[in-house]
Design a protein around this motif. Structure first.
Motif, PDB file in Angstrom:
ATOM      1  N   CYS A 279       0.807  -1.225   0.000  1.00 22.75           N
ATOM      2  CA  CYS A 279       0.000   0.000   0.000  1.00 22.75           C
ATOM      3  C   CYS A 279       0.838   1.272   0.000  1.00 22.75           C
ATOM      4  CB  CYS A 279      -0.918   0.003   1.226  1.00 22.75           C
ATOM      5  SG  CYS A 279      -2.182  -1.278   1.160  1.00 22.75           S
ATOM      6  N   ALA A 280       2.149   1.141   0.102  1.00 21.26           N
ATOM      7  CA  ALA A 280       3.014   2.327   0.195  1.00 21.26           C
ATOM      8  C   ALA A 280       4.298   2.073  -0.600  1.00 21.26           C
ATOM      9  CB  ALA A 280       3.328   2.634   1.654  1.00 21.26           C
ATOM     10  N   PRO A 281       4.284   2.365  -1.898  1.00 23.24           N
ATOM     11  CA  PRO A 281       5.445   2.069  -2.745  1.00 23.24           C
ATOM     12  C   PRO A 281       6.738   2.724  -2.282  1.00 23.24           C
ATOM     13  CG  PRO A 281       3.529   2.602  -4.089  1.00 23.24           C
ATOM     14  CD  PRO A 281       3.163   2.910  -2.668  1.00 23.24           C
ATOM     15  N   ARG A 282       6.646   3.893  -1.633  1.00 18.68           N
ATOM     16  CA  ARG A 282       7.857   4.595  -1.215  1.00 18.68           C
ATOM     17  C   ARG A 282       8.309   4.220   0.202  1.00 18.68           C
ATOM     18  NH1 ARG A 282       9.585   8.789  -4.370  1.00 18.68           N
ATOM     19  NH2 ARG A 282       8.231   9.352  -6.123  1.00 18.68           N
ATOM     20  N   LEU A 283       7.639   3.291   0.810  1.00 17.69           N
ATOM     21  CA  LEU A 283       8.018   2.838   2.146  1.00 17.69           C
ATOM     22  C   LEU A 283       9.186   1.864   2.041  1.00 17.69           C
ATOM     23  CD1 LEU A 283       7.563   2.455   5.211  1.00 17.69           C
ATOM     24  CD2 LEU A 283       5.751   0.816   4.648  1.00 17.69           C
ATOM     25  N   PRO A 284      10.377   2.208   2.524  1.00 20.03           N
ATOM     26  CA  PRO A 284      11.511   1.282   2.437  1.00 20.03           C
ATOM     27  C   PRO A 284      11.226  -0.016   3.181  1.00 20.03           C
ATOM     28  CG  PRO A 284      12.255   3.497   3.015  1.00 20.03           C
ATOM     29  CD  PRO A 284      10.760   3.496   3.140  1.00 20.03           C
ATOM     30  N   HIS A 285      11.731  -1.106   2.640  1.00 21.44           N
ATOM     31  CA  HIS A 285      11.484  -2.418   3.244  1.00 21.44           C
ATOM     32  C   HIS A 285      11.894  -2.443   4.712  1.00 21.44           C
ATOM     33  CE1 HIS A 285      11.566  -6.746   3.949  1.00 21.44           C
ATOM     34  NE2 HIS A 285      12.827  -6.606   4.348  1.00 21.44           N
ATOM     35  N   SER A 286      13.092  -1.926   5.007  1.00 23.33           N
ATOM     36  CA  SER A 286      13.591  -1.990   6.376  1.00 23.33           C
ATOM     37  C   SER A 286      12.716  -1.188   7.336  1.00 23.33           C
ATOM     38  CB  SER A 286      15.035  -1.488   6.436  1.00 23.33           C
ATOM     39  OG  SER A 286      15.140  -0.184   5.900  1.00 23.33           O
ATOM     40  N   VAL A 287      12.146  -0.095   6.854  1.00 23.22           N
ATOM     41  CA  VAL A 287      11.262   0.714   7.702  1.00 23.22           C
ATOM     42  C   VAL A 287       9.925  -0.008   7.898  1.00 23.22           C
ATOM     43  CG1 VAL A 287      10.077   2.932   7.937  1.00 23.22           C
ATOM     44  CG2 VAL A 287      12.380   2.845   6.956  1.00 23.22           C
ATOM     45  N   ALA A 288       9.455  -0.672   6.847  1.00 29.77           N
ATOM     46  CA  ALA A 288       8.204  -1.437   6.960  1.00 29.77           C
ATOM     47  C   ALA A 288       8.327  -2.541   8.008  1.00 29.77           C
ATOM     48  CB  ALA A 288       7.829  -2.030   5.602  1.00 29.77           C
ATOM     49  N   VAL A 289       9.478  -3.221   8.027  1.00 30.07           N
ATOM     50  CA  VAL A 289       9.658  -4.280   9.026  1.00 30.07           C
ATOM     51  C   VAL A 289       9.823  -3.679  10.415  1.00 30.07           C
ATOM     52  CG1 VAL A 289      10.865  -6.418   9.576  1.00 30.07           C
ATOM     53  CG2 VAL A 289      10.804  -5.655   7.226  1.00 30.07           C
TER      54      VAL A 289
END
Length: 372
Positions: A279-289
Motif C-alpha cells: 500500500c506504500a510504494p515509497r516505504l523502504p522495506h527496512s522501515v516497513a519491518v
C-alpha cells in the motif's frame, strides 16, 4: 562466538565463517569496485550492470557508471516491481551481444532486480508468474553482487523480492542466488545515517525471526545466533558517523543473515511488512519491518523492546505508517494480501498457524499500526 576482523586488511584475509552451505563465492575486499571489475575481465564475463542510481554522486563508484551496459535503478521511488523486471529483460534482449552475467550493486533493491532479471532472461512468462517458492524455471544469466548498503543479506540469498500487481513476494529459486559476491565494508562509508541504520536493523530482524522460527534448520539458527549478537553490537552505537570496525561487523552480520535465510525463514514481522509495502510504494522495506516489529510485542517481546532501544540510541522516532500514506482504508487490502503467506506464518506459529494468524488477528495488528 566467531572472531571478526577489526580492520580492513584483516577483513580481506578472512575465511568463510558461516555454517549453512553457500554456493556463492564470497570475496572479502578492501577495494571492491576495482576487484569486481578485475574479476569480470579475468574470467571473460560479458557483464550487464544494475546499479543503484543514488551511488552516482560518490566518486568511488564512477568506474561502474562508465560501463556501456548499465541500468541505473532509482530505489527511492519504489522497491523493484515485477514490471521493472519485465522492462529490463526486454531492454537486455535487444542488445546485440547478450550478457552472461548480471551484476547488482547497491542495496537489496538493486541486487534483487539484477537477480530476478537474470533468471527471467531464460524464462518466457511475466515476472509476476514466478513469484513464489521453488517453481520450475530455466537457469538464466549468472548473478554477481556487491552490496553498497550493508544488512539486507541479498548478496547471498536465493531470493529476489519483488512488488507485483497483486502482492509483494520473492522469486524464491536457487537460480537467483549469486555465483560471486564482493564484500567491501568501505563501500558504505558515504551512506546516509538513515540508510546505514535501517539497513542494519533489517539484518537484526532476519536473525530475530529465524531464531524464533518453528521451521528453520539448526544450521540457520546457529548462524543467526552469531548474527544477532553482531547486529546488537552495531545497532547499540550511534551510526551517524562511519566506523570501519562497525562496518566490518555489519558486513559479517549481513552475510550471516543471508546464509541463515537459505535454510531458515523469517516470520510475522516480515509478513506484516509485506502488506504495508503493498500500500506504500515509497516505504523502504527496512522501515516497513521496523513498523511491524514495533507492533508485534506480543509475538517478539525482546525484538520489539530492543528495536525501540536501537531507534532511541540513533535519535530516530518509531516510524509511523501514516507518514507513508497508509490509512485505515488500507487495512482490508493489507490483510487480504498477507493471509496466504502460509510459509511465513508457519515459521512463526508452527503447524497450527491458522489458529493465530487468522483474519481478525491480522486486522488487529494493522489497526494498531495505523492508529500508532
Amino acid at each position: 562466538m566467531i572472531r571478526i576482523a577489526e580492520d580492513i586488511k584483516s577483513f580481506t584475509e578472512m575465511q568463510p565463517f558461516w555454517r549453512v552451505e553457500l554456493p556463492t563465492e564470497v570475496v572479502f575486499s578492501g577495494d571492491g569496485v576495482r576487484e569486481l571489475l578485475a574479476k569480470l575481465r579475468e574470467r571473460g564475463r560479458r557483464a550487464f550492470f544494475v546499479v543503484d542510481s543514488a551511488l552516482k554522486e560518490q566518486p568511488r563508484f564512477a568506474p561502474l557508471f562508465a560501463q556501456k551496459n548499465l541500468f541505473e535503478f532509482d530505489a527511492t521511488s519504489s522497491e523493484p516491481r515485477t514490471s521493472d523486471v519485465d522492462s529490463l529483460r526486454a531492454e537486455i534482449r535487444e542488445l546485440a551481444e547478450q550478457p552472461d552475467t548480471l551484476v547488482g550493486v547497491g542495496g537489496g533493491a538493486a541486487m534483487d532486480l539484477a537477480k530476478a532479471t537474470a533468471v527471467c532472461l531464460a524464462n518466457p512468462r511475466p515476472a509476476q508468474c514466478y513469484q513464489g517458492f521453488d517453481m520450475e524455471m530455466n537457469k538464466g544469466a549468472d548473478v554477481w553482487t556487491m552490496p553498497a548498503l550493508i544488512g539486507t543479506g541479498a548478496e547471498v540469498t536465493p531470493i529476489a523480492v519483488l512488488r507485483g500487481p497483486e502482492r509483494k513476494l520473492g522469486i524464491n529459486n536457487r537460480y537467483v542466488q549469486a555465483e560471486l559476491a564482493v564484500i567491501d565494508p568501505e563501500l558504505s562509508r558515504d551512506a546516509p545515517h538513515f540508510n546505514r541504520f535501517f539497513t542494519m536493523l533489517d539484518s537484526y530482524f532476519h536473525h530475530c525471526e529465524i531464531l524464533a522460527s518453528k521451521t528453520s534448520a539448526a544450521d540457520a539458527k546457529a548462524d543467526s545466533q552469531e548474527g544477532v549478537e553482531l547486529a546488537r553490537h552495531v545497532l547499540s552505537h550511534d551510526l551517524s558517523r562511519y566506523s570501519a570496525e562497525l562496518a566490518i561487523k555489519s558486513a559479517a552480520a549481513s552475510l550471516l543473515g543471508g546464509s541463515s535465510s537459505v535454510t531458515g525463514r523469517v516470520g510475522a514481522a516480515h509478513a506484516i511488512s509485506y502488506g504495508l509495502s503493498n500500500c506504500a510504494p515509497r516505504l523502504p522495506h527496512s522501515v516497513a519491518v521496523t513498523i511491524s516489529m514495533c507492533a508485534l510485542g506480543d509475538v517478539y517481546p525482546a525484538g520489539c523492546a530492543e528495536t525501540k532501544g536501537f531507534l532511541a540510541a540513533n535519535g530516530f522516532p518509531v516510524p509511523r505508517a501514516s507518514n507513508y500514506g497508509v490509512t485505515r482504508l488500507d487495512i482490508e487490502k493489507m490483510t487480504r494480501s498477507v493471509l496466504g503467506m502460509g510459509k511465513l506464518w508457519r515459521s512463526c506459529f508452527g503447524e497450527n498457524w491458522r489458529a493465530t494468524a487468522a483474519r481478525g488477528w491480522i486486522e488487529d495488528v494493522y489497526k494498531r499500526i495505523v492508529k500508532g
